[in-house]
Design a protein around this motif. Structure first.
Motif, PDB file in Angstrom:
ATOM      1  N   VAL A 134       0.836  -1.208   0.000  1.00 18.66           N
ATOM      2  CA  VAL A 134       0.000   0.000   0.000  1.00 18.66           C
ATOM      3  C   VAL A 134       0.864   1.249   0.000  1.00 18.66           C
ATOM      4  O   VAL A 134       0.622   2.206  -0.747  1.00 18.66           O
ATOM      5  CB  VAL A 134      -0.951   0.005   1.221  1.00 18.66           C
ATOM      6  CG1 VAL A 134      -1.624   1.374   1.381  1.00 18.66           C
ATOM      7  CG2 VAL A 134      -2.003  -1.079   1.086  1.00 18.66           C
ATOM      8  N   ASN A 135       1.904   1.239   0.830  1.00 24.26           N
ATOM      9  CA  ASN A 135       2.770   2.407   0.947  1.00 24.26           C
ATOM     10  C   ASN A 135       3.552   2.661  -0.329  1.00 24.26           C
ATOM     11  O   ASN A 135       3.804   3.812  -0.699  1.00 24.26           O
ATOM     12  CB  ASN A 135       3.731   2.225   2.121  1.00 24.26           C
ATOM     13  CG  ASN A 135       4.460   3.494   2.482  1.00 24.26           C
ATOM     14  OD1 ASN A 135       5.577   3.715   2.065  1.00 24.26           O
ATOM     15  ND2 ASN A 135       3.812   4.349   3.265  1.00 24.26           N
ATOM     16  N   GLN A 139       2.131   8.006  -3.665  1.00 23.97           N
ATOM     17  CA  GLN A 139       3.071   8.906  -4.341  1.00 23.97           C
ATOM     18  C   GLN A 139       3.636   9.972  -3.417  1.00 23.97           C
ATOM     19  O   GLN A 139       4.705  10.521  -3.663  1.00 23.97           O
ATOM     20  CB  GLN A 139       2.376   9.574  -5.539  1.00 23.97           C
ATOM     21  CG  GLN A 139       1.905   8.604  -6.600  1.00 23.97           C
ATOM     22  CD  GLN A 139       3.049   7.824  -7.229  1.00 23.97           C
ATOM     23  OE1 GLN A 139       4.092   8.374  -7.549  1.00 23.97           O
ATOM     24  NE2 GLN A 139       2.862   6.521  -7.381  1.00 23.97           N
ATOM     25  N   GLN A 140       2.918  10.290  -2.335  1.00 20.12           N
ATOM     26  CA  GLN A 140       3.363  11.345  -1.428  1.00 20.12           C
ATOM     27  C   GLN A 140       3.253  10.898   0.032  1.00 20.12           C
ATOM     28  O   GLN A 140       2.392  11.378   0.770  1.00 20.12           O
ATOM     29  CB  GLN A 140       2.537  12.615  -1.649  1.00 20.12           C
ATOM     30  CG  GLN A 140       2.759  13.246  -3.024  1.00 20.12           C
ATOM     31  CD  GLN A 140       1.941  14.521  -3.198  1.00 20.12           C
ATOM     32  OE1 GLN A 140       0.789  14.606  -2.785  1.00 20.12           O
ATOM     33  NE2 GLN A 140       2.551  15.529  -3.790  1.00 20.12           N
ATOM     34  N   PRO A 141       4.111   9.972   0.459  1.00 27.08           N
ATOM     35  CA  PRO A 141       4.093   9.562   1.873  1.00 27.08           C
ATOM     36  C   PRO A 141       4.481  10.723   2.777  1.00 27.08           C
ATOM     37  O   PRO A 141       5.308  11.570   2.405  1.00 27.08           O
ATOM     38  CB  PRO A 141       5.131   8.440   1.926  1.00 27.08           C
ATOM     39  CG  PRO A 141       6.032   8.696   0.764  1.00 27.08           C
ATOM     40  CD  PRO A 141       5.162   9.285  -0.307  1.00 27.08           C
ATOM     41  N   ARG A 142       3.880  10.777   3.947  1.00 29.06           N
ATOM     42  CA  ARG A 142       4.091  11.903   4.859  1.00 29.06           C
ATOM     43  C   ARG A 142       5.305  11.678   5.766  1.00 29.06           C
ATOM     44  O   ARG A 142       5.559  10.560   6.198  1.00 29.06           O
ATOM     45  CB  ARG A 142       2.847  12.119   5.731  1.00 29.06           C
ATOM     46  CG  ARG A 142       1.627  12.575   4.948  1.00 29.06           C
ATOM     47  CD  ARG A 142       0.413  12.769   5.851  1.00 29.06           C
ATOM     48  NE  ARG A 142      -0.106  11.503   6.346  1.00 29.06           N
ATOM     49  CZ  ARG A 142      -0.116  11.144   7.612  1.00 29.06           C
ATOM     50  NH1 ARG A 142       0.400  11.917   8.542  1.00 29.06           N
ATOM     51  NH2 ARG A 142      -0.639   9.983   7.981  1.00 29.06           N
ATOM     52  N   SER A 143       6.008  12.756   6.036  1.00 33.63           N
ATOM     53  CA  SER A 143       7.146  12.686   6.956  1.00 33.63           C
ATOM     54  C   SER A 143       6.838  13.375   8.284  1.00 33.63           C
ATOM     55  O   SER A 143       7.690  13.449   9.168  1.00 33.63           O
ATOM     56  CB  SER A 143       8.386  13.340   6.329  1.00 33.63           C
ATOM     57  OG  SER A 143       8.127  14.691   5.999  1.00 33.63           O
ATOM     58  N   ASP A 149      -2.412   9.825  13.865  1.00 35.74           N
ATOM     59  CA  ASP A 149      -1.386   8.816  13.623  1.00 35.74           C
ATOM     60  C   ASP A 149      -0.914   8.201  14.936  1.00 35.74           C
ATOM     61  O   ASP A 149      -0.784   6.979  15.062  1.00 35.74           O
ATOM     62  CB  ASP A 149      -0.186   9.429  12.901  1.00 35.74           C
ATOM     63  CG  ASP A 149      -0.538  10.015  11.541  1.00 35.74           C
ATOM     64  OD1 ASP A 149      -1.525   9.554  10.935  1.00 35.74           O
ATOM     65  OD2 ASP A 149       0.170  10.941  11.102  1.00 35.74           O
ATOM     66  N   VAL A 150      -0.669   9.066  15.905  1.00 37.97           N
ATOM     67  CA  VAL A 150      -0.187   8.604  17.212  1.00 37.97           C
ATOM     68  C   VAL A 150      -1.194   7.652  17.840  1.00 37.97           C
ATOM     69  O   VAL A 150      -0.830   6.579  18.366  1.00 37.97           O
ATOM     70  CB  VAL A 150       0.071   9.805  18.156  1.00 37.97           C
ATOM     71  CG1 VAL A 150       0.320   9.318  19.586  1.00 37.97           C
ATOM     72  CG2 VAL A 150       1.250  10.631  17.653  1.00 37.97           C
ATOM     73  N   GLY A 151      -2.471   8.026  17.789  1.00 40.29           N
ATOM     74  CA  GLY A 151      -3.504   7.182  18.383  1.00 40.29           C
ATOM     75  C   GLY A 151      -3.593   5.823  17.705  1.00 40.29           C
ATOM     76  O   GLY A 151      -3.649   4.782  18.378  1.00 40.29           O
ATOM     77  N   LEU A 177       0.466   1.932   6.785  1.00 39.96           N
ATOM     78  CA  LEU A 177      -0.948   1.863   6.408  1.00 39.96           C
ATOM     79  C   LEU A 177      -1.603   3.236   6.371  1.00 39.96           C
ATOM     80  O   LEU A 177      -2.514   3.477   5.567  1.00 39.96           O
ATOM     81  CB  LEU A 177      -1.709   0.948   7.368  1.00 39.96           C
ATOM     82  CG  LEU A 177      -1.523  -0.560   7.186  1.00 39.96           C
ATOM     83  CD1 LEU A 177      -2.230  -1.313   8.305  1.00 39.96           C
ATOM     84  CD2 LEU A 177      -2.043  -1.015   5.829  1.00 39.96           C
ATOM     85  N   ILE A 178      -1.174   4.131   7.243  1.00 42.32           N
ATOM     86  CA  ILE A 178      -1.817   5.453   7.313  1.00 42.32           C
ATOM     87  C   ILE A 178      -1.057   6.511   6.512  1.00 42.32           C
ATOM     88  O   ILE A 178      -1.336   7.700   6.620  1.00 42.32           O
ATOM     89  CB  ILE A 178      -1.989   5.927   8.770  1.00 42.32           C
ATOM     90  CG1 ILE A 178      -0.651   5.940   9.506  1.00 42.32           C
ATOM     91  CG2 ILE A 178      -2.989   5.051   9.496  1.00 42.32           C
ATOM     92  CD1 ILE A 178      -0.754   6.376  10.954  1.00 42.32           C
TER      93      ILE A 178
END
Length: 264
Positions: A134-135, A139-143, A149-151, A177-178
């Motif tokens: 999935v990852n 095209q634009q994974p977050r940094s 996300d933490v939860g 996944l997120i």
């Protein structure tokens, strides 16, 4: 334990703690498959402290910044520098801490069988592979990490209490996944390991205090050093090779291991 057993089990802990293959599963399985005696609680404490020292040393510069920005954010009541990440590490630890306290006895009595380890190795290995796929399509994974996300990662980390899941594996899986990048997912997973391993070691120390055992200090010292060095080298090479080899080799390893365990 003799010297060979100490070296092997320390290497198992050091090599598997931060790889997505489950250290707890391997530490349960190796004595079972080799018919070695249980390594004992004192040894478990020492090798956990060894891996903890390795990850703290590796991230020492980031940890210094996180601690500094965390306290500044408390004093000024606002987000400063990396304080959000620091809060994320603390808050993300709460679910697994609560789950560990509530379900500890149930897990010890019911979830440490070879069959459970085999199925969790397979299921969460396949989930790791799915999250990587999935990852890769993103095209634009977050940094940058946010509170949602933490939860999510914190709740998923609680599943690592099931032997065979892999704490680093399930947290990296959750991050991928997120939509977090592989590097951010891995960094957050490894930073999350610091309070988790610390809490685990403290609980084991308390149990050890209540049930004192005769210990061989020389073997414990060897175990600590081997676990610490092997864990540090594992983290260094895993992070360097992550973009090159990806996570597929670990998925394949987990599938093979799970199938072999079911066959056994």
């Amino acid at each position: 334990m003799d010297f060979i057993q100490t070296i092997v089990l320390s290497l198992v802990q050091g090599l598997s703690e931060f790889l997505p293959i489950s250290s707890s599963a391997h530490l349960i399985l190796v004595p079972k498959l080799t018919d070695w005696p249980d390594q004992g609680l004192a040894f478990d404490v020492v090798v956990h402290l060894g891996t903890l020292s390795a990850i703290v040393f590796y991230y020492r510069a980031i940890i210094r910044i996180l601690i500094q920005d965390f306290f500044y954010s408390v004093v000024k009541i606002q987000t400063i520098g990396q304080s959000k990440l620091a809060w994320g590490v603390l808050l993300g630890t709460i679910p697994v801490g609560l789950a560990g306290l509530i379900f500890k006895d149930f897990i010890e009595l019911n979830l440490r069988s070879t069959e459970i380890i085999a199925y969790s190795t397979l299921v969460f290995g396949l989930l790791l592979g799915f999250s990587s796929w999935v990852n890769a399509k993103n095209q634009q994974p977050r940094s940058e990490i946010n509170w949602q996300d933490v939860g999510f990662i914190g709740v998923m980390q609680a599943l690592a209490l099931i032997p065979g899941t892999s704490r680093s594996g399930i947290t990296i899986t959750a991050g991928l996944l997120i939509g977090l990048s592989k590097n951010m997912s891995t960094q957050f997973a490894f930073l999350l390991s610091i309070p988790v391993i610390t809490l685990s070691a403290l609980l084991m120390l308390l149990e050890l205090y209540q049930q004192p055992q005769l210990v061989d200090w020389s073997m414990l010292a060897v175990g600590f050093m081997v676990a610490a060095i092997s864990a540090y080298l594992t983290v260094v090479f895993f992070i360097k090779l992550l973009d090159t080899i990806g996570l597929v080799p670990f998925v394949i390893y987990r599938i093979i291991l799970g199938v072999l365990l079911l066959a056994i």
